[in-house]
Motif scaffolding. Structure first.
Motif, PDB file in Angstrom:
ATOM      1  N   PRO A 508     -20.675  40.259  37.468  1.00 50.51           N
ATOM      2  CA  PRO A 508     -22.142  40.318  37.427  1.00 50.51           C
ATOM      3  C   PRO A 508     -22.616  40.449  35.981  1.00 50.51           C
ATOM      4  N   PRO A 509     -23.924  40.350  35.724  1.00 50.76           N
ATOM      5  CA  PRO A 509     -24.448  40.457  34.354  1.00 50.76           C
ATOM      6  C   PRO A 509     -24.448  41.903  33.858  1.00 50.76           C
ATOM      7  N   ILE A 510     -23.278  42.360  33.434  1.00 50.95           N
ATOM      8  CA  ILE A 510     -23.129  43.730  32.934  1.00 50.95           C
ATOM      9  C   ILE A 510     -23.714  43.848  31.535  1.00 50.95           C
ATOM     10  N   THR A 511     -23.990  45.074  31.112  1.00 48.45           N
ATOM     11  CA  THR A 511     -24.490  45.320  29.755  1.00 48.45           C
ATOM     12  C   THR A 511     -23.660  46.406  29.099  1.00 48.45           C
ATOM     13  N   PHE A 512     -23.633  46.362  27.775  1.00 45.90           N
ATOM     14  CA  PHE A 512     -22.850  47.318  26.996  1.00 45.90           C
ATOM     15  C   PHE A 512     -23.776  48.258  26.232  1.00 45.90           C
ATOM     16  N   THR A 513     -23.278  49.451  25.962  1.00 41.35           N
ATOM     17  CA  THR A 513     -24.027  50.376  25.115  1.00 41.35           C
ATOM     18  C   THR A 513     -24.006  49.835  23.686  1.00 41.35           C
ATOM     19  N   LYS A 514     -24.828  50.410  22.819  1.00 44.49           N
ATOM     20  CA  LYS A 514     -24.893  49.955  21.433  1.00 44.49           C
ATOM     21  C   LYS A 514     -23.525  50.038  20.772  1.00 44.49           C
ATOM     22  N   GLU A 515     -22.820  51.133  21.012  1.00 45.66           N
ATOM     23  CA  GLU A 515     -21.501  51.307  20.405  1.00 45.66           C
ATOM     24  C   GLU A 515     -20.503  50.313  20.988  1.00 45.66           C
ATOM     25  N   GLU A 516     -20.571  50.120  22.304  1.00 49.34           N
ATOM     26  CA  GLU A 516     -19.659  49.191  22.964  1.00 49.34           C
ATOM     27  C   GLU A 516     -19.913  47.749  22.537  1.00 49.34           C
ATOM     28  N   ALA A 517     -21.179  47.395  22.396  1.00 50.23           N
ATOM     29  CA  ALA A 517     -21.541  46.005  22.138  1.00 50.23           C
ATOM     30  C   ALA A 517     -20.927  45.490  20.852  1.00 50.23           C
ATOM     31  N   SER A 518     -20.965  46.290  19.812  1.00 46.62           N
ATOM     32  CA  SER A 518     -20.413  45.875  18.527  1.00 46.62           C
ATOM     33  C   SER A 518     -18.912  45.635  18.629  1.00 46.62           C
ATOM     34  N   ARG A 519     -18.224  46.570  19.263  1.00 50.38           N
ATOM     35  CA  ARG A 519     -16.773  46.443  19.390  1.00 50.38           C
ATOM     36  C   ARG A 519     -16.398  45.318  20.348  1.00 50.38           C
ATOM     37  N   GLU A 520     -17.130  45.180  21.438  1.00 49.63           N
ATOM     38  CA  GLU A 520     -16.840  44.122  22.399  1.00 49.63           C
ATOM     39  C   GLU A 520     -17.017  42.752  21.752  1.00 49.63           C
ATOM     40  N   ALA A 521     -18.068  42.590  20.954  1.00 43.88           N
ATOM     41  CA  ALA A 521     -18.301  41.318  20.277  1.00 43.88           C
ATOM     42  C   ALA A 521     -17.188  41.013  19.281  1.00 43.88           C
ATOM     43  N   GLU A 522     -16.770  42.035  18.555  1.00 42.17           N
ATOM     44  CA  GLU A 522     -15.693  41.856  17.567  1.00 42.17           C
ATOM     45  C   GLU A 522     -14.396  41.422  18.252  1.00 42.17           C
ATOM     46  N   LEU A 523     -14.012  42.157  19.291  1.00 40.94           N
ATOM     47  CA  LEU A 523     -12.777  41.829  20.006  1.00 40.94           C
ATOM     48  C   LEU A 523     -12.902  40.495  20.735  1.00 40.94           C
ATOM     49  N   GLY A 524     -14.051  40.257  21.342  1.00 42.29           N
ATOM     50  CA  GLY A 524     -14.256  39.018  22.084  1.00 42.29           C
ATOM     51  C   GLY A 524     -14.147  37.793  21.201  1.00 42.29           C
ATOM     52  N   ASN A 525     -14.721  37.857  20.012  1.00 40.69           N
ATOM     53  CA  ASN A 525     -14.630  36.725  19.086  1.00 40.69           C
ATOM     54  C   ASN A 525     -13.185  36.464  18.670  1.00 40.69           C
ATOM     55  N   GLN A 526     -12.459  37.516  18.412  1.00 38.07           N
ATOM     56  CA  GLN A 526     -11.060  37.366  18.005  1.00 38.07           C
ATOM     57  C   GLN A 526     -10.216  36.785  19.136  1.00 38.07           C
ATOM     58  N   LEU A 527     -10.408  37.293  20.332  1.00 39.32           N
ATOM     59  CA  LEU A 527      -9.638  36.814  21.483  1.00 39.32           C
ATOM     60  C   LEU A 527     -10.005  35.368  21.834  1.00 39.32           C
ATOM     61  N   SER A 528     -11.282  35.028  21.722  1.00 36.28           N
ATOM     62  CA  SER A 528     -11.710  33.666  22.016  1.00 36.28           C
ATOM     63  C   SER A 528     -11.090  32.675  21.038  1.00 36.28           C
ATOM     64  N   THR A 529     -11.103  33.031  19.774  1.00 35.17           N
ATOM     65  CA  THR A 529     -10.506  32.153  18.759  1.00 35.17           C
ATOM     66  C   THR A 529      -9.009  31.993  18.997  1.00 35.17           C
ATOM     67  N   LEU A 530      -8.349  33.100  19.294  1.00 33.11           N
ATOM     68  CA  LEU A 530      -6.904  33.066  19.545  1.00 33.11           C
ATOM     69  C   LEU A 530      -6.591  32.184  20.751  1.00 33.11           C
ATOM     70  N   ARG A 531      -7.314  32.393  21.824  1.00 31.68           N
ATOM     71  CA  ARG A 531      -7.105  31.590  23.035  1.00 31.68           C
ATOM     72  C   ARG A 531      -7.335  30.118  22.763  1.00 31.68           C
ATOM     73  N   GLY A 532      -8.431  29.801  22.098  1.00 27.99           N
ATOM     74  CA  GLY A 532      -8.749  28.408  21.816  1.00 27.99           C
ATOM     75  C   GLY A 532      -7.664  27.716  21.015  1.00 27.99           C
ATOM     76  N   GLU A 533      -7.162  28.393  20.000  1.00 24.61           N
ATOM     77  CA  GLU A 533      -6.142  27.780  19.154  1.00 24.61           C
ATOM     78  C   GLU A 533      -4.840  27.561  19.907  1.00 24.61           C
ATOM     79  N   TYR A 534      -4.359  28.579  20.588  1.00 20.24           N
ATOM     80  CA  TYR A 534      -3.079  28.478  21.285  1.00 20.24           C
ATOM     81  C   TYR A 534      -3.152  27.496  22.451  1.00 20.24           C
ATOM     82  N   PHE A 535      -4.162  27.630  23.282  1.00 22.92           N
ATOM     83  CA  PHE A 535      -4.241  26.773  24.456  1.00 22.92           C
ATOM     84  C   PHE A 535      -4.380  25.303  24.064  1.00 22.92           C
ATOM     85  N   ALA A 536      -5.220  25.016  23.073  1.00 24.46           N
ATOM     86  CA  ALA A 536      -5.416  23.636  22.645  1.00 24.46           C
ATOM     87  C   ALA A 536      -4.123  23.050  22.078  1.00 24.46           C
ATOM     88  N   LYS A 537      -3.449  23.801  21.246  1.00 20.59           N
ATOM     89  CA  LYS A 537      -2.216  23.295  20.631  1.00 20.59           C
ATOM     90  C   LYS A 537      -1.109  23.104  21.663  1.00 20.59           C
TER      91      LYS A 537
END
Length: 577
Positions: A508-537
């Protein structure tokens, strides 16, 4: 008290009274927005009533100019029926807003709307509400930079459309003081939005924060919209191969091989900027969902880390090696994909049936059918992580620098009235839509929607004569002209997908606290980039399938467990709303 003292206090009282009156008349010395509610605004709003004109408008296929003017130029909505399970509100007590009100509204650019200030719908909304709007739109492609510059400058408009662009999301914008918390103002100054969101538990739940705050105005529908994206097959490909619509992964493999044999050079158009690789259409058969989902225990899980990921990657690597996929799947933009779609090279698209109705059927007379998302084994239930949750379209925030908060709320609240539902979804009465015997707007065959005087196709006119995505009551099933066009089966495909695919794993459309949002975005961007590179290759054969093991270790070392714990905490809070 002697006479002298009495005269002193009398003069003192008169002086204070005079100073108070002068101050009240002169207004504030500073130019800061006055967000307070005055005593005059506390006056009880009067109910607005209209003469019933349903007999003149419903079922009328040739309205007079006088009737057209009555519908388009007034707030009278008596000709509209109650066509949904919940009644759309009709509170017009705020309109027309008194005074010369002008609101500045920032919104992302849209290539299909050259000038939002001159949009036909906007002109009509302005007339009905008495609120003038100055739209601020950056050049196409520069939306992100323009938004960042606006926020960093500290000079904000009255309203921001798509406020989730704020770093950390919509809620972070409120917490940081950029957007207003509207919790205490909604009931009084947004009666239509309040009534509509509270008329259904899912709408209520998806438009409130975990701590019960109302941050702004969300697009909320009368229903959960049909799944909009999936597997689409040219009918001619089925005819040439002599095969039925495939269901299992093995059946898909046989169909794609046979399609290549009969002349389709790259039968499956696999990738695009939509990110089809990770939308769960094929990978979902293996339980390798594109991002987070709910597992069988209702817990947050990450699709790329599921047990059958290597099996999925091995399958796609094989399909790619055998030339079953378009070679540019990792880089093709929308225009390149559509050029490929209409060519003799492509048999299958992973896309929206609305889009392909326009490009395939309308523009090139290519018939097509929809297929459910593939399953791994015969008897498995087709599934998708897409679910609408009755929240759709876009959202809007009122900033802390708004010059007139009440007017800003009134302008947005109009979108959730019955008149607003009609106008924003269906455009103006007469040239664009008419109203049937039940009080439901519809596009007649000679509508400007299908017969644009400038010759524009429907995928353009759906923006030109209405607002396709907006903070409003979005009626996609009845008002999307690509679905409702004569002979269109786009909606049938989407409805079939929705009714025959499991969505129990959708987050569902969950929301994060201010503290969570910053960390979630940081980790999410890193994981997305990692997934994209490995899966594509791996799919392209540049890495062996076993490289997935290294990918998973790197994901875990990056903080995958922490990432999931943030999502689980947010999911737990959502469930308690």
């Amino acid at each position: 008290m002697n006479g002298t003292m009495k005269r002193f206090f009398t003069l003192l009282f008169i002086s204070i009274l005079i100073i108070s009156m002068v101050t009240a008349c002169s207004g504030k010395a500073s130019e800061e927005p006055d967000n307070t509610v005055t005593q005059e605004e506390e006056v009880e709003k009067k109910e607005v009533t209209f003469e019933d004109i349903s007999g003149d408008i419903r079922g009328n296929k040739a309205p007079t100019q006088e009737q057209i003017d009555e519908v388009n130029g007034t707030l009278n909505d008596t000709y509209l029926g109650d066509v949904f399970d919940e009644v759309i509100p009709s509170d017009y007590s705020a309109y027309p807003v008194k005074g010369d009100v002008v609101l500045d509204v920032w919104m992302p650019a849209n290539s299909n709307i050259p000038d939002m200030n001159n949009h036909l719908v906007q002109k009509q909304v302005e007339k009905l509400t008495g609120i003038k709007v100055n739209f601020i739109t950056p050049p196409v492609g520069q939306e992100a930079d323009a938004f960042t510059l606006m926020i960093s400058s500290g000079e904000l408009p009255d309203i921001i459309i798509d406020p989730g662009r704020y770093p950390g999301g919509f809620e972070a914008g409120v917490n940081d003081g950029a957007y207003l918390d509207l919790t205490d103002l909604m009931e009084k100054h947004a009666p239509n939005y309040t009534a509509w969101r509270n008329s259904d538990e899912m709408r209520r739940k998806t438009t409130v924060t975990d701590d019960g705050r109302l941050l702004g105005f969300y697009g909320i529908a009368p229903y959960s919209e049909w799944t909009w994206f999936g597997m689409l097959i040219k009918q001619e490909a089925l005819d040439k191969t002599g095969l039925p619509v495939p269901n299992t992964i093995d059946e898909w493999y046989e169909f794609l091989k046979k399609s290549k044999e009969v002349g389709y050079k790259a039968p499956l158009n696999y990738g695009s900027t939509y990110g089809q690789i990770f939308t769960g259409i094929i990978n979902g058969a293996y339980g390798v969902w594109d991002w987070t989902f709910m597992d069988e225990n209702g817990k947050a899980a990450w699709g790329p880390a599921q047990p059958k990921a290597k099996e999925y990657l091995a399958t796609m690597q094989k399909w790619n090696k055998e030339g079953l996929l378009n070679r540019d799947w990792a880089t093709a933009d929308f225009n390149q994909r559509m050029a490929s779609a209409i060519s003799d090279d492509t048999a299958v698209m992973m896309d929206s049936p609305d889009t392909m109705w326009s490009y395939w059927k309308v523009q090139n007379d290519i018939d097509f059918v929809g297929a459910l998302n593939p399953v791994l084994n015969e008897g498995d239930k087709s599934a998708t992580t897409y679910k609408n949750f009755k929240r759709t379209g876009t959202s809007a925030a009122i900033t802390t620098q708004s010059k007139n908060v009440e007017a800003a709320m009134a302008w947005l609240d109009f979108n959730y009235s019955k008149k607003g539902w009609e106008l924003i979804n269906f455009g103006e009465y007469g040239t664009v839509h008419l109203v049937d015997e039940q009080g439901m707007p519809y596009y007649p065959e000679n509508s400007y929607m299908y017969n644009d005087p400038d010759g524009q196709p429907v995928d353009v006119t759906l923006w030109k004569y209405r607002w396709h995505s907006w903070p409003n009551i979005r009626d996609e099933h009845n008002a999307n002209p690509l679905i409702t066009a004569k002979g269109s089966y786009s909606g049938d495909i989407r409805q079939d997908w929705t009714e025959n695919m499991d969505t129990s794993m959708a987050m569902p459309p969950i929301t994060f606290t201010k503290e969570e949002a910053s960390r979630e975005a940081e980790l999410g961007n890193q994981l997305s980039t990692l997934r994209g590179e490995y899966f594509a290759k791996i799919i392209m054969g540049e890495l062996p399938v076993d490289a997935y093991d290294k990918f998973l270790k790197e994901a875990q070392s990056m903080g995958l467990d922490e990432f999931l714990s943030l999502h689980q905490a947010a999911l737990d809070r959502y469930n308690q709303r």
